[in-house]
Structure formats: C-alpha cells, structure tokens
Design a protein around this motif. Sequence first.
Motif, PDB file in Angstrom:
ATOM      1  N   ILE A 283       0.837  -1.201   0.000  1.00 17.94           N
ATOM      2  CA  ILE A 283       0.000   0.000   0.000  1.00 17.94           C
ATOM      3  C   ILE A 283       0.870   1.248   0.000  1.00 17.94           C
ATOM      4  O   ILE A 283       0.624   2.213  -0.741  1.00 17.94           O
ATOM      5  CB  ILE A 283      -0.954  -0.007   1.207  1.00 17.94           C
ATOM      6  CG1 ILE A 283      -2.002  -1.113   1.048  1.00 17.94           C
ATOM      7  CG2 ILE A 283      -1.641   1.347   1.354  1.00 17.94           C
ATOM      8  CD1 ILE A 283      -2.892  -1.296   2.264  1.00 17.94           C
ATOM      9  N   TYR A 284       1.900   1.234   0.838  1.00 17.38           N
ATOM     10  CA  TYR A 284       2.794   2.393   0.890  1.00 17.38           C
ATOM     11  C   TYR A 284       3.550   2.581  -0.420  1.00 17.38           C
ATOM     12  O   TYR A 284       3.733   3.714  -0.890  1.00 17.38           O
ATOM     13  CB  TYR A 284       3.779   2.246   2.054  1.00 17.38           C
ATOM     14  CG  TYR A 284       3.176   2.637   3.374  1.00 17.38           C
ATOM     15  CD1 TYR A 284       3.159   3.969   3.784  1.00 17.38           C
ATOM     16  CD2 TYR A 284       2.608   1.680   4.212  1.00 17.38           C
ATOM     17  CE1 TYR A 284       2.591   4.329   4.992  1.00 17.38           C
ATOM     18  CE2 TYR A 284       2.034   2.040   5.426  1.00 17.38           C
ATOM     19  CZ  TYR A 284       2.035   3.365   5.809  1.00 17.38           C
ATOM     20  OH  TYR A 284       1.461   3.724   7.005  1.00 17.38           O
ATOM     21  N   ILE A 285       3.982   1.497  -1.023  1.00 16.26           N
ATOM     22  CA  ILE A 285       4.660   1.602  -2.317  1.00 16.26           C
ATOM     23  C   ILE A 285       3.695   2.152  -3.375  1.00 16.26           C
ATOM     24  O   ILE A 285       4.078   2.970  -4.220  1.00 16.26           O
ATOM     25  CB  ILE A 285       5.211   0.227  -2.750  1.00 16.26           C
ATOM     26  CG1 ILE A 285       6.340  -0.206  -1.811  1.00 16.26           C
ATOM     27  CG2 ILE A 285       5.720   0.280  -4.187  1.00 16.26           C
ATOM     28  CD1 ILE A 285       6.860  -1.605  -2.074  1.00 16.26           C
ATOM     29  N   GLY A 286       2.433   1.720  -3.308  1.00 21.74           N
ATOM     30  CA  GLY A 286       1.432   2.250  -4.224  1.00 21.74           C
ATOM     31  C   GLY A 286       1.232   3.745  -4.041  1.00 21.74           C
ATOM     32  O   GLY A 286       1.078   4.487  -5.018  1.00 21.74           O
ATOM     33  N   ASN A 287       1.248   4.203  -2.772  1.00 21.35           N
ATOM     34  CA  ASN A 287       1.126   5.642  -2.513  1.00 21.35           C
ATOM     35  C   ASN A 287       2.312   6.401  -3.099  1.00 21.35           C
ATOM     36  O   ASN A 287       2.148   7.482  -3.690  1.00 21.35           O
ATOM     37  CB  ASN A 287       1.037   5.896  -1.005  1.00 21.35           C
ATOM     38  CG  ASN A 287      -0.281   5.436  -0.412  1.00 21.35           C
ATOM     39  OD1 ASN A 287      -1.251   5.226  -1.130  1.00 21.35           O
ATOM     40  ND2 ASN A 287      -0.320   5.280   0.897  1.00 21.35           N
ATOM     41  N   ILE A 288       3.507   5.842  -2.929  1.00 25.67           N
ATOM     42  CA  ILE A 288       4.702   6.475  -3.493  1.00 25.67           C
ATOM     43  C   ILE A 288       4.605   6.546  -5.013  1.00 25.67           C
ATOM     44  O   ILE A 288       4.936   7.561  -5.637  1.00 25.67           O
ATOM     45  CB  ILE A 288       5.970   5.700  -3.076  1.00 25.67           C
ATOM     46  CG1 ILE A 288       6.169   5.783  -1.558  1.00 25.67           C
ATOM     47  CG2 ILE A 288       7.204   6.239  -3.795  1.00 25.67           C
ATOM     48  CD1 ILE A 288       7.273   4.883  -1.043  1.00 25.67           C
ATOM     49  N   PHE A 289       4.125   5.467  -5.630  1.00 24.47           N
ATOM     50  CA  PHE A 289       3.956   5.429  -7.081  1.00 24.47           C
ATOM     51  C   PHE A 289       2.998   6.523  -7.555  1.00 24.47           C
ATOM     52  O   PHE A 289       3.273   7.232  -8.528  1.00 24.47           O
ATOM     53  CB  PHE A 289       3.432   4.054  -7.490  1.00 24.47           C
ATOM     54  CG  PHE A 289       3.077   3.932  -8.944  1.00 24.47           C
ATOM     55  CD1 PHE A 289       4.060   3.950  -9.924  1.00 24.47           C
ATOM     56  CD2 PHE A 289       1.756   3.784  -9.336  1.00 24.47           C
ATOM     57  CE1 PHE A 289       3.728   3.844 -11.264  1.00 24.47           C
ATOM     58  CE2 PHE A 289       1.420   3.672 -10.669  1.00 24.47           C
ATOM     59  CZ  PHE A 289       2.410   3.697 -11.634  1.00 24.47           C
ATOM     60  N   SER A 290       1.869   6.664  -6.837  1.00 23.25           N
ATOM     61  CA  SER A 290       0.878   7.679  -7.225  1.00 23.25           C
ATOM     62  C   SER A 290       1.451   9.087  -7.102  1.00 23.25           C
ATOM     63  O   SER A 290       1.228   9.938  -7.971  1.00 23.25           O
ATOM     64  CB  SER A 290      -0.379   7.545  -6.354  1.00 23.25           C
ATOM     65  OG  SER A 290      -1.006   6.296  -6.569  1.00 23.25           O
ATOM     66  N   GLU A 291       2.172   9.349  -6.013  1.00 28.01           N
ATOM     67  CA  GLU A 291       2.724  10.682  -5.802  1.00 28.01           C
ATOM     68  C   GLU A 291       3.862  10.987  -6.782  1.00 28.01           C
ATOM     69  O   GLU A 291       4.001  12.118  -7.247  1.00 28.01           O
ATOM     70  CB  GLU A 291       3.223  10.817  -4.365  1.00 28.01           C
ATOM     71  CG  GLU A 291       2.150  10.702  -3.296  1.00 28.01           C
ATOM     72  CD  GLU A 291       1.169  11.866  -3.304  1.00 28.01           C
ATOM     73  OE1 GLU A 291       1.508  12.928  -3.885  1.00 28.01           O
ATOM     74  OE2 GLU A 291       0.069  11.713  -2.753  1.00 28.01           O
ATOM     75  N   SER A 292       4.669   9.976  -7.109  1.00 27.13           N
ATOM     76  CA  SER A 292       5.855  10.203  -7.938  1.00 27.13           C
ATOM     77  C   SER A 292       5.494  10.560  -9.375  1.00 27.13           C
ATOM     78  O   SER A 292       6.307  11.183 -10.080  1.00 27.13           O
ATOM     79  CB  SER A 292       6.756   8.965  -7.923  1.00 27.13           C
ATOM     80  OG  SER A 292       6.117   7.855  -8.543  1.00 27.13           O
TER      81      SER A 292
END
Length: 310
Positions: A283-292
């Motif tokens: 989930i956290y990696i997905g959040n990073i992906f969305s923000e990046s």
Amino acid sequence: MDISVVIPVYGCREAVPELYKRLVATLEDAGKSFEIIMVDDHCPQKSWEEIEKLCVKDKRVVGIKLSRNFGQMRAITAGLEKSTGDLVSVMDCDLQDRPEFLPLFLDKIEEGYDIVYSKRKERKDTFIVKALSRSFYAVYNKLSDMKYDFEVGNYSVAKRKVVDSFLKMKEQTRDYIMFLMWLGYNDTTIELESDERFAGKSSYTFSKKVNLAISLITAQSNKPLFMAVKLGFALSCAAFIFLIYLVIRNYAVRDLDIGWPSVIASIYMMGGLMLSALGIVGIYIGNIFSESKGRPIYIIDKMLNRHEEE
C-alpha cells in the motif's frame, strides 16, 4: 472580495437552485461582497446545466466543470484555487448544512479565529454510518497522533492565509478538514443543527468509505509499518515458545502426535503474518507510485465567469 463560498456539486442537481437562492439571501443580508464557486465533479445528473443557468443569471456565480469525476476533496481543491475572497467557506451541495448559519461563522472569525469548523449536533445518518465514522477516527487518531472529531464536517470558514497554506499541500490523497487541522492555525468549532438531504443520496458507499479510510491512514501515518514489525516479532516469539512447549510436552507424554499440527499451525501463522506485512508495504509503495507521477490533482474542462488565465 469579502468571502468565497466553494461548493463541490455531485448527485444533487435539484438542490443547486435552492442552495443558490438561500446563499445569496444570507450573504446579502450580512452585507458581504461574495462569490459562489460551484464545482461540478462530473455529476451524472447533469448538474452543470443548472450551474450554467446560474452563471448567466448572476456573475457572482463561478462555474467550474471538471473533465471527469476526481472526487469531492479534489473538487474542493479546484474551487479553493480559483477563490479570491479574504475568507473562504466550504459547504456541501445537499443542503444538510444550512446556508443561514454562515453569519455565525463570520462572528467567530471576528473574534480572532483563523478557522471555524461546524460540529453537527445530530447527524442525519444511520447508526451504522455513525459507528463506522467513530471507529475510523478512533483508529486514525491513534495512528496519526492527532485529535479529529468525527462530528466535524466540511462546512467551515477559513481565512485566506489558511487556504493559501492548504493549497501548498499537493498530495494526491486529500481530506480538507484533516489538512486544515494539521496546519495548526487558531481554530474553534460551533455546534449546528443539520437537515436531511434536500435531494439525492450520498455517493459514499461502504466500500468507498473503507478505501478512503485506508488511503487516508497510509497517506498520513507510517505507524502501520512499525505495527507490522512489532506484530511479526511478537508472533515469532510466541511461535518459538509454543514449539519449545511442544518439545517438552512430547518428552513428558510419550506417543503424543504433535508434529503435524505444530507444523501446520506455524505455517499458517507465519504465512498470514508475511502476507499482511507485504500488503501493508505494498500500500505504501502504491502511494509512493501515485505521488511520484506528479499528475495534476484535477483537470478543468470548462469555467464560467472567471478567465482561465486568472
């Protein structure tokens, strides 16, 4: 401009003319110069047609049509970025929050507060909805080390400096009230009676609320990661102690079949733990992906009574 009123519009076309009528009467009686910014979040009921009529009728109404449904919080952000008032009020379009209460907010602002929130005395929601909201905020407060009240709604008034600070926060996962509270300005709440929805029904289904809760928690706090580490360590210790117990018991009680059950129990426990931990990390990696990706928070399709270059 004394005050801008930002209204995300979705699923309540019938309420738009009545909301405009009551807002104008309230603000004119208060002697304030104002603008009403209605943001159509790609409403399936074609609320944009009603907004267009109001924009033609009254130049104080600013109409914004988003290119698709981006969600309530992003629609609010779009309205805030186009607002020009010294004060900015945000309210929903369903008339559960009475426009006639706006002078109460303005009185509190005059006392020196930077933000005034509304707190509903009696929420017009089902018991299940109230229980879910209370549970979410209890978990959120624990994980974020903040204190949020589940009865506080979007209906609020904030000074321009607060809005400008809010707009500096560019996260994809957004919540208006939570962001304002995080900013830490001098705030207060007022208790208000709420009404039933004027028309339509809420678009926040149970699944949407669960997804929003997960997104907000993981976007605002990294405590779930530490919890997963602590839980993994605790379960590993428990499994080790249990295995020692089984070995001792096997020597104490001969011919006791403990091999197969202990192996299966250990596999299921550790497998479930690892899947949970990986899920949290995912989930956290997905959040990073969305923000990046750096995509815009919203896209405006049309805007009336306000030039694009402004």
